[in-house]
Design an enzyme around this catalytic site. Sequence first.
Site, PDB file in Angstrom:
ATOM      1  N   ASP A  85       0.829  -1.204   0.000  1.00 12.97           N
ATOM      2  CA  ASP A  85       0.000   0.000   0.000  1.00 12.97           C
ATOM      3  C   ASP A  85       0.867   1.259   0.000  1.00 12.97           C
ATOM      4  OD1 ASP A  85      -2.438  -1.426   0.136  1.00 12.97           O
ATOM      5  OD2 ASP A  85      -2.192  -1.706   2.296  1.00 12.97           O
ATOM      6  N   SER A 124       3.604  -6.963   3.537  1.00 14.91           N
ATOM      7  CA  SER A 124       2.497  -6.031   3.773  1.00 14.91           C
ATOM      8  C   SER A 124       1.708  -6.408   5.018  1.00 14.91           C
ATOM      9  CB  SER A 124       1.562  -6.054   2.557  1.00 14.91           C
ATOM     10  OG  SER A 124       0.372  -5.360   2.837  1.00 14.91           O
ATOM     11  N   GLU A 148       9.549   1.130   1.501  1.00 19.96           N
ATOM     12  CA  GLU A 148       8.453   1.454   2.427  1.00 19.96           C
ATOM     13  C   GLU A 148       8.005   2.900   2.318  1.00 19.96           C
ATOM     14  OE1 GLU A 148       6.290   0.952   4.682  1.00 19.96           O
ATOM     15  OE2 GLU A 148       6.502  -1.150   5.157  1.00 19.96           O
TER      16      GLU A 148
HETATM   17  C1  BG6 Z   1      -1.167  -1.520   5.431  1.00 21.41           C
HETATM   18  C2  BG6 Z   1      -1.704  -0.115   5.241  1.00 21.41           C
HETATM   19  O1  BG6 Z   1      -0.471  -1.903   4.288  1.00 21.41           O
HETATM   20  O2  BG6 Z   1      -2.233  -2.428   5.665  1.00 21.41           O
HETATM   21  C3  BG6 Z   1      -2.556   0.283   6.426  1.00 21.41           C
HETATM   22  O3  BG6 Z   1      -0.624   0.785   5.101  1.00 21.41           O
HETATM   23  C4  BG6 Z   1      -3.651  -0.755   6.633  1.00 21.41           C
HETATM   24  O4  BG6 Z   1      -3.101   1.556   6.201  1.00 21.41           O
HETATM   25  C5  BG6 Z   1      -3.021  -2.140   6.820  1.00 21.41           C
HETATM   26  O5  BG6 Z   1      -4.419  -0.436   7.786  1.00 21.41           O
HETATM   27  C6  BG6 Z   1      -4.065  -3.239   7.004  1.00 21.41           C
HETATM   28  O6  BG6 Z   1      -4.802  -3.359   5.831  1.00 21.41           O
HETATM   29  P1  BG6 Z   1      -6.096  -4.266   5.677  1.00 21.41           P
HETATM   30  O7  BG6 Z   1      -6.265  -4.325   4.163  1.00 21.41           O
HETATM   31  O8  BG6 Z   1      -5.787  -5.613   6.250  1.00 21.41           O
HETATM   32  O9  BG6 Z   1      -7.191  -3.578   6.372  1.00 21.41           O
HETATM   33 MG    MG Z   2       2.522   1.324   2.864  1.00 20.87          MG
END
Ligand code: BG6
Ligand code: MG
Length: 215
Positions: free
Chosen positions: A11, A114, A169
Amino acid sequence: MIIKACIFDLDGVLVDTAHFHFLAWKQLADKLGFVFTETDNERLKGVSRMDSLEILLEIGNLILSKEEKIRYAAEKNLVYLNHIEQMTPDDVLPGVRDFLNELKKNGILTGLGSASKNARLILEKTHLMPMFDAIVDGNLISLAKPNPEVFARGAQLLGVESSSCVVFEDAVAGVQAAHNAGMICVGIGSPEILKEADRVFPSIRNIRLGDLVFS
Ligand code: BG6
Ligand code: MG
């Protein structure tokens, strides 16, 4: 340092989903009756879903029960998934495919690291899945960034030692996680925010393998 593997946050690094997360959290904040800004959103980058909700509630000065928190986190995720559903290969950020191909051509392994539980869905939608030798997402880890688990696990799956890995990152917590794993970290974004990164580039588009020289 000889680079054997590059591990990418998803993300905000490979795709612009940071904005979709913002929109979904903002919709929840609107519903709960407080203002949530893009600046506030910086604190949520790289942070797990439930931890993000805790920060959001702190910003809104709200205390909720555990059940309410679970319900609102699920609600936010539904809004987020609606945005993700629309994603196509065109949503991959500029330069990402070229850079991943350059790494492949040079025999450098690629990993995903991630916090998102939706990471695989996003990789499928954008057709990025085959570009990765190992994928670690929010379903595989129990400790959130800045804990190094996500990147340490990535290095383990790739079969390389941490000292040969470079992490990419966009989040402060992610830069710290990379360093806590004993890895070099390239920040993607603004040097004012990513002060702790070893190098900072505005986006992956601005990076060539030859730029990655670390002693
Ligand atoms: C991260 C994002 O990659 O994933 C965060 O930077 C996000 O903002 C986290 O809260 C969890 O994501 P998800 O898709 O499991 O809600
Ligand atoms: Mg990120």
